[in-house]
Write a protein that holds these residues in place. Structure first.
Motif, PDB file in Angstrom:
ATOM      1  N   LYS A  19       0.850  -1.194   0.000  1.00 10.35           N
ATOM      2  CA  LYS A  19       0.000   0.000   0.000  1.00 10.35           C
ATOM      3  C   LYS A  19       0.888   1.247   0.000  1.00 10.35           C
ATOM      4  O   LYS A  19       2.070   1.167   0.351  1.00 10.35           O
ATOM      5  N   PHE A  20       0.292   2.364  -0.394  1.00 14.71           N
ATOM      6  CA  PHE A  20       0.986   3.647  -0.305  1.00 14.71           C
ATOM      7  C   PHE A  20       0.369   4.455   0.836  1.00 14.71           C
ATOM      8  O   PHE A  20      -0.855   4.429   1.022  1.00 14.71           O
ATOM      9  N   ILE A  21       1.207   5.171   1.536  1.00 15.69           N
ATOM     10  CA  ILE A  21       0.714   6.223   2.421  1.00 15.69           C
ATOM     11  C   ILE A  21       1.202   7.521   1.786  1.00 15.69           C
ATOM     12  O   ILE A  21       2.414   7.739   1.658  1.00 15.69           O
ATOM     13  N   VAL A  22       0.265   8.349   1.350  1.00 15.22           N
ATOM     14  CA  VAL A  22       0.637   9.614   0.713  1.00 15.22           C
ATOM     15  C   VAL A  22       0.284  10.743   1.675  1.00 15.22           C
ATOM     16  O   VAL A  22      -0.882  10.896   2.066  1.00 15.22           O
ATOM     17  N   HIS A  23       1.304  11.499   2.091  1.00 11.90           N
ATOM     18  CA  HIS A  23       1.075  12.617   3.012  1.00 11.90           C
ATOM     19  C   HIS A  23       0.769  13.854   2.177  1.00 11.90           C
ATOM     20  O   HIS A  23       1.604  14.289   1.377  1.00 11.90           O
ATOM     21  N   GLY A  24      -0.423  14.380   2.332  1.00 14.11           N
ATOM     22  CA  GLY A  24      -0.845  15.510   1.491  1.00 14.11           C
ATOM     23  C   GLY A  24      -0.120  16.790   1.860  1.00 14.11           C
ATOM     24  O   GLY A  24       0.428  16.926   2.955  1.00 14.11           O
ATOM     25  N   GLY A  25      -0.094  17.705   0.917  1.00 11.00           N
ATOM     26  CA  GLY A  25       0.396  19.046   1.224  1.00 11.00           C
ATOM     27  C   GLY A  25       1.810  19.336   0.769  1.00 11.00           C
ATOM     28  O   GLY A  25       2.271  20.463   0.910  1.00 11.00           O
ATOM     29  N   ALA A  51      -7.911  13.154   3.578  1.00 14.29           N
ATOM     30  CA  ALA A  51      -7.391  11.788   3.512  1.00 14.29           C
ATOM     31  C   ALA A  51      -8.439  10.777   3.973  1.00 14.29           C
ATOM     32  O   ALA A  51      -9.247  11.061   4.857  1.00 14.29           O
ATOM     33  N   ALA A  52      -8.418   9.600   3.344  1.00 17.27           N
ATOM     34  CA  ALA A  52      -9.289   8.484   3.742  1.00 17.27           C
ATOM     35  C   ALA A  52      -8.626   7.213   3.236  1.00 17.27           C
ATOM     36  O   ALA A  52      -7.854   7.274   2.280  1.00 17.27           O
ATOM     37  N   PRO A  53      -8.914   6.070   3.839  1.00 17.37           N
ATOM     38  CA  PRO A  53      -8.405   4.831   3.247  1.00 17.37           C
ATOM     39  C   PRO A  53      -9.142   4.572   1.935  1.00 17.37           C
ATOM     40  O   PRO A  53     -10.381   4.614   1.919  1.00 17.37           O
ATOM     41  N   VAL A  54      -8.422   4.382   0.853  1.00 17.80           N
ATOM     42  CA  VAL A  54      -9.058   4.129  -0.446  1.00 17.80           C
ATOM     43  C   VAL A  54      -8.375   2.946  -1.135  1.00 17.80           C
ATOM     44  O   VAL A  54      -7.270   2.561  -0.761  1.00 17.80           O
ATOM     45  N   MET A  55      -9.058   2.438  -2.152  1.00 15.17           N
ATOM     46  CA  MET A  55      -8.572   1.226  -2.794  1.00 15.17           C
ATOM     47  C   MET A  55      -8.349   1.472  -4.280  1.00 15.17           C
ATOM     48  O   MET A  55      -9.231   2.005  -4.958  1.00 15.17           O
ATOM     49  N   ALA A  56      -7.175   1.081  -4.761  1.00 14.75           N
ATOM     50  CA  ALA A  56      -6.912   1.181  -6.195  1.00 14.75           C
ATOM     51  C   ALA A  56      -7.697   0.080  -6.911  1.00 14.75           C
ATOM     52  O   ALA A  56      -7.734  -1.055  -6.430  1.00 14.75           O
ATOM     53  N   SER A  57      -8.334   0.407  -8.043  1.00 13.63           N
ATOM     54  CA  SER A  57      -9.147  -0.606  -8.727  1.00 13.63           C
ATOM     55  C   SER A  57      -8.600  -0.949 -10.108  1.00 13.63           C
ATOM     56  O   SER A  57      -8.797  -2.039 -10.606  1.00 13.63           O
ATOM     57  N   ASP A  58      -7.953  -0.017 -10.752  1.00 15.82           N
ATOM     58  CA  ASP A  58      -7.277  -0.299 -12.019  1.00 15.82           C
ATOM     59  C   ASP A  58      -6.144   0.708 -12.167  1.00 15.82           C
ATOM     60  O   ASP A  58      -6.022   1.630 -11.347  1.00 15.82           O
ATOM     61  N   LEU A  59      -5.367   0.533 -13.204  1.00 12.43           N
ATOM     62  CA  LEU A  59      -4.137   1.316 -13.333  1.00 12.43           C
ATOM     63  C   LEU A  59      -4.363   2.832 -13.244  1.00 12.43           C
ATOM     64  O   LEU A  59      -3.761   3.525 -12.432  1.00 12.43           O
ATOM     65  N   LYS A  83     -14.854  10.145  -3.814  1.00 10.05           N
ATOM     66  CA  LYS A  83     -15.949  10.673  -2.971  1.00 10.05           C
ATOM     67  C   LYS A  83     -15.654  10.412  -1.502  1.00 10.05           C
ATOM     68  O   LYS A  83     -15.998  11.204  -0.629  1.00 10.05           O
ATOM     69  N   ARG A  84     -14.992   9.270  -1.218  1.00 15.56           N
ATOM     70  CA  ARG A  84     -14.625   8.977   0.173  1.00 15.56           C
ATOM     71  C   ARG A  84     -13.659  10.035   0.707  1.00 15.56           C
ATOM     72  O   ARG A  84     -13.497  10.190   1.912  1.00 15.56           O
ATOM     73  N   MET A  85     -12.978  10.715  -0.227  1.00 18.28           N
ATOM     74  CA  MET A  85     -12.030  11.768   0.186  1.00 18.28           C
ATOM     75  C   MET A  85     -12.700  13.149   0.147  1.00 18.28           C
ATOM     76  O   MET A  85     -12.021  14.163   0.278  1.00 18.28           O
ATOM     77  N   GLY A  86     -14.004  13.159  -0.086  1.00 20.78           N
ATOM     78  CA  GLY A  86     -14.737  14.430  -0.052  1.00 20.78           C
ATOM     79  C   GLY A  86     -14.990  15.064  -1.403  1.00 20.78           C
ATOM     80  O   GLY A  86     -15.474  16.197  -1.478  1.00 20.78           O
ATOM     81  N   ALA A  87     -14.687  14.350  -2.495  1.00 16.06           N
ATOM     82  CA  ALA A  87     -14.931  14.936  -3.823  1.00 16.06           C
ATOM     83  C   ALA A  87     -16.426  14.955  -4.106  1.00 16.06           C
ATOM     84  O   ALA A  87     -17.171  14.092  -3.640  1.00 16.06           O
ATOM     85  N   ASP A  88     -16.850  15.948  -4.876  1.00 12.45           N
ATOM     86  CA  ASP A  88     -18.254  16.066  -5.270  1.00 12.45           C
ATOM     87  C   ASP A  88     -18.357  15.646  -6.745  1.00 12.45           C
ATOM     88  O   ASP A  88     -18.114  16.449  -7.649  1.00 12.45           O
ATOM     89  N   GLY A 121      -4.058  15.577   5.279  1.00 19.06           N
ATOM     90  CA  GLY A 121      -3.783  14.340   6.016  1.00 19.06           C
ATOM     91  C   GLY A 121      -3.099  13.283   5.160  1.00 19.06           C
ATOM     92  O   GLY A 121      -2.677  13.550   4.035  1.00 19.06           O
ATOM     93  N   ALA A 122      -2.981  12.078   5.740  1.00 19.03           N
ATOM     94  CA  ALA A 122      -2.256  10.985   5.076  1.00 19.03           C
ATOM     95  C   ALA A 122      -3.253   9.976   4.505  1.00 19.03           C
ATOM     96  O   ALA A 122      -4.020   9.366   5.242  1.00 19.03           O
ATOM     97  N   THR A 123      -3.226   9.817   3.181  1.00 16.63           N
ATOM     98  CA  THR A 123      -4.157   8.904   2.507  1.00 16.63           C
ATOM     99  C   THR A 123      -3.510   7.536   2.360  1.00 16.63           C
ATOM    100  O   THR A 123      -2.369   7.429   1.898  1.00 16.63           O
ATOM    101  N   GLU A 124      -4.267   6.507   2.741  1.00 15.18           N
ATOM    102  CA  GLU A 124      -3.751   5.143   2.592  1.00 15.18           C
ATOM    103  C   GLU A 124      -4.387   4.544   1.338  1.00 15.18           C
ATOM    104  O   GLU A 124      -5.611   4.449   1.236  1.00 15.18           O
ATOM    105  N   ILE A 125      -3.556   4.188   0.374  1.00 12.23           N
ATOM    106  CA  ILE A 125      -4.073   3.619  -0.888  1.00 12.23           C
ATOM    107  C   ILE A 125      -3.667   2.153  -0.943  1.00 12.23           C
ATOM    108  O   ILE A 125      -2.473   1.838  -1.017  1.00 12.23           O
ATOM    109  N   SER A 126      -4.644   1.255  -0.886  1.00 13.06           N
ATOM    110  CA  SER A 126      -4.299  -0.170  -0.902  1.00 13.06           C
ATOM    111  C   SER A 126      -4.355  -0.707  -2.332  1.00 13.06           C
ATOM    112  O   SER A 126      -4.873  -0.062  -3.231  1.00 13.06           O
ATOM    113  N   ARG A 127      -3.837  -1.907  -2.497  1.00 19.69           N
ATOM    114  CA  ARG A 127      -3.797  -2.600  -3.799  1.00 19.69           C
ATOM    115  C   ARG A 127      -2.979  -1.852  -4.843  1.00 19.69           C
ATOM    116  O   ARG A 127      -3.422  -1.702  -5.992  1.00 19.69           O
ATOM    117  N   VAL A 128      -1.816  -1.347  -4.452  1.00 19.81           N
ATOM    118  CA  VAL A 128      -1.036  -0.550  -5.411  1.00 19.81           C
ATOM    119  C   VAL A 128      -0.397  -1.407  -6.508  1.00 19.81           C
ATOM    120  O   VAL A 128       0.248  -0.878  -7.402  1.00 19.81           O
TER     121      VAL A 128
END
Ligand code: EPU
Length: 422
Positions: free
Chosen positions: A3-9, A366-374, A343-348, A389-396
């Motif tokens: 997984k990636f942890i991406v620290h925003g900002g 930031a929110a835990p999110v899942m990669a679904s395709d490339l 949307k889990r990260m607040g996008a409209d 915040g720090a976003t956790e992206i799984s299935r990288v």
């Protein structure tokens, strides 16, 4: 699984070198099946998809060596004409061994690729084209069997489909036709730069091809092809992805090096309209953030139109751009898996019938999110760069299929991104 942890900002600055194109490399690697002689291919990106293709070739009997982006392949002693399910299911582009196997061995048994998260991806046009060259096709047990007992014969083919031309379908038929008897005309051919790169590779092997890059490709079959050396074109989608990274998170500006600016013109044109300062040199594009960011409406189209492979990344930019932007994907209308994660990260974002209506918010969180395709994964990384915040992206592993060391390249630009075991 990592997984990636991406620290925003973080604010990005500096240079990034673009790798060789994944989507050009895959059919070029497959085309080495057309000759007994050695081929040397440079700037093959070290991504899982090119590794899968090399596994398929080795399974067919190819000798493969790989060192620092250069792949040396010799297919003098093929002992199989089969691409089995356990390899094909990992990567749809495996189907592009059909054309060269058929041309070289008069037979190809290739497993039918299964479902795909970006939408229904039939291969009817590939098969129609190969049948047009005289192959007998039948499907059984999930495998496609193609046979041309007395060899392939040139023909006039129409490859256009309801969503436009097919890239890998054009590649497959072009690779089959180079060794067919007589002349083949492919009408409705895909015009993508990756098709042109494959044609250039084949021509350097001794093939006779004209018109690549236009909707009408003419191929005069030859008796045999020889070995060659080739350097793969830069990856225009990786370049586009870093352009969006610059548009979203550049401190002042970032320099995207080793690109063919013409291949990403439609992307730089849109980003300029969105207010981003852009400078274009021979092989470098410099981009900064817009002082007054503007949204845009984009619709994906075959090349030279806006690429579907850049659609998800643009959604990330528009998610934090004031106003309403509309993104329509005409090629893969179901390719909006990134929207629900964003949307889990607040996008409209409202998605309906192949169209996303995006109302920009000030900042994502930031929110835990899942990669679904490339490309959806790339969109999540981009969104995370500016989120709070720090976003956790799984299935990288999805992103590793097509981006060479994306985390290292972003780190180099000043992003804070960690790769961790899941
Ligand atoms: N189509 C058919 N019948 C066919 C083939 C395609 O109806 O026999 C339709 C598809 O469903 C789609 C459209 O035609 O609606 C275009 O698909 P195309 O065949 O061009 O896609 P592809 O060749 O399988 C390549 C890239 C994709 C990229 C598309 C479109 C490679 C390895 N893959 O796929 O790249 O999205 O062209 O530009 O070159 C990616 O890199 O993330 C990726 C998915």
């Amino acid at each position: 699984m990592e997984k990636f942890i991406v620290h925003g900002g973080s604010q990005l600055e500096g240079n990034v070198n673009i790798s060789g194109s994944k989507n050009a490399s895959l059919p070029i690697l497959a085309a080495t099946l057309l000759t007994r002689e050695q081929c040397v291919i440079r700037r093959v990106p070290d991504v899982s998809d090119t590794n899968y293709m090399l596994q398929i070739l080795q399974n067919l009997g190819a000798e493969v060596e790989r060192a620092s982006g250069t792949v040396t392949i010799k297919c003098d002693k093929l002992h199989s004409h089969e691409a089995p399910y356990d390899l094909v299911r990992k990567m749809r582009a495996s189907v592009c061994v059909m054309g060269p196997l058929l041309a070289r061995q008069n037979r190809a048994d290739v497993s039918l690729p299964g479902g795909c998260v970006i939408g229904d991806r039939p291969i009817d046009l590939h098969l129609k084209g190969l049948e047009g060259l005289g192959a007998k096709v039948h499907t059984e047990g999930g495998n496609i069997h193609l046979e041309a007992r007395f060899g392939l014969e040139g023909n006039v083919l129409d490859m256009s489909g309801k969503h436009g031309a097919t890239v890998l379908g054009t590649d497959n038929v072009m690779m089959a036709a180079v060794l067919a008897k007589g002349t083949t005309v492919i009408n409705g051919a895909a015009c993508e730069p990756e098709v042109v790169d494959l044609a250039n590779f084949l021509v350097s092997m001794g093939a006779k091809i004209s018109g690549a890059g236009t909707p009408r490709i003419e191929i005069e079959g030859v008796e045999e092809l020889g070995g060659t050396e080739h350097t793969v074109i830069p990856d225009r989608i990786e370049a586009g992805t870093f352009l969006v990274a610059g548009a979203m998170a550049a401190k002042k500006d970032i320099h995207i090096r080793r690109v063919f600016p013409e291949h990403v013109k439609v992307v730089t044109d849109v980003l300029e309209k969105c207010g981003c300062p852009i400078e274009i040199d021979e092989t470098t594009i410099t981009i900064g953030k817009a002082s007054t960011p503007l949204g845009a409406n984009i619709t994906t189209e075959p090349y030279p139109g806006f690429p579907t492979d850049m659609q998800a990344q643009m959604c990330s930019l528009f998610a934090v751009t004031p106003g309403i932007s509309v993104v329509t994907d005409t090629i893969f209308p179901q390719r909006f898996m990134h929207a629900s994660e964003m949307k889990r990260m607040g996008a409209d974002i409202e998605v309906d019938d192949g169209r996303a209506v995006i109302t920009g918010v000030e900042q994502l969180s930031a929110a835990p999110v899942m990669a679904s395709d490339l490309r959806a994964s790339a969109a999540l990384v981009l969104s995370a760069l500016t989120a709070k915040g720090a976003t956790e992206i799984s299935r990288v592993y999805h992103i590793d299929r097509g981006y060479e060391h994306i985390d290292d390249k972003l780190l180099n630009l000043g992003a804070r991104i960690d790769r961790l075991p899941a």
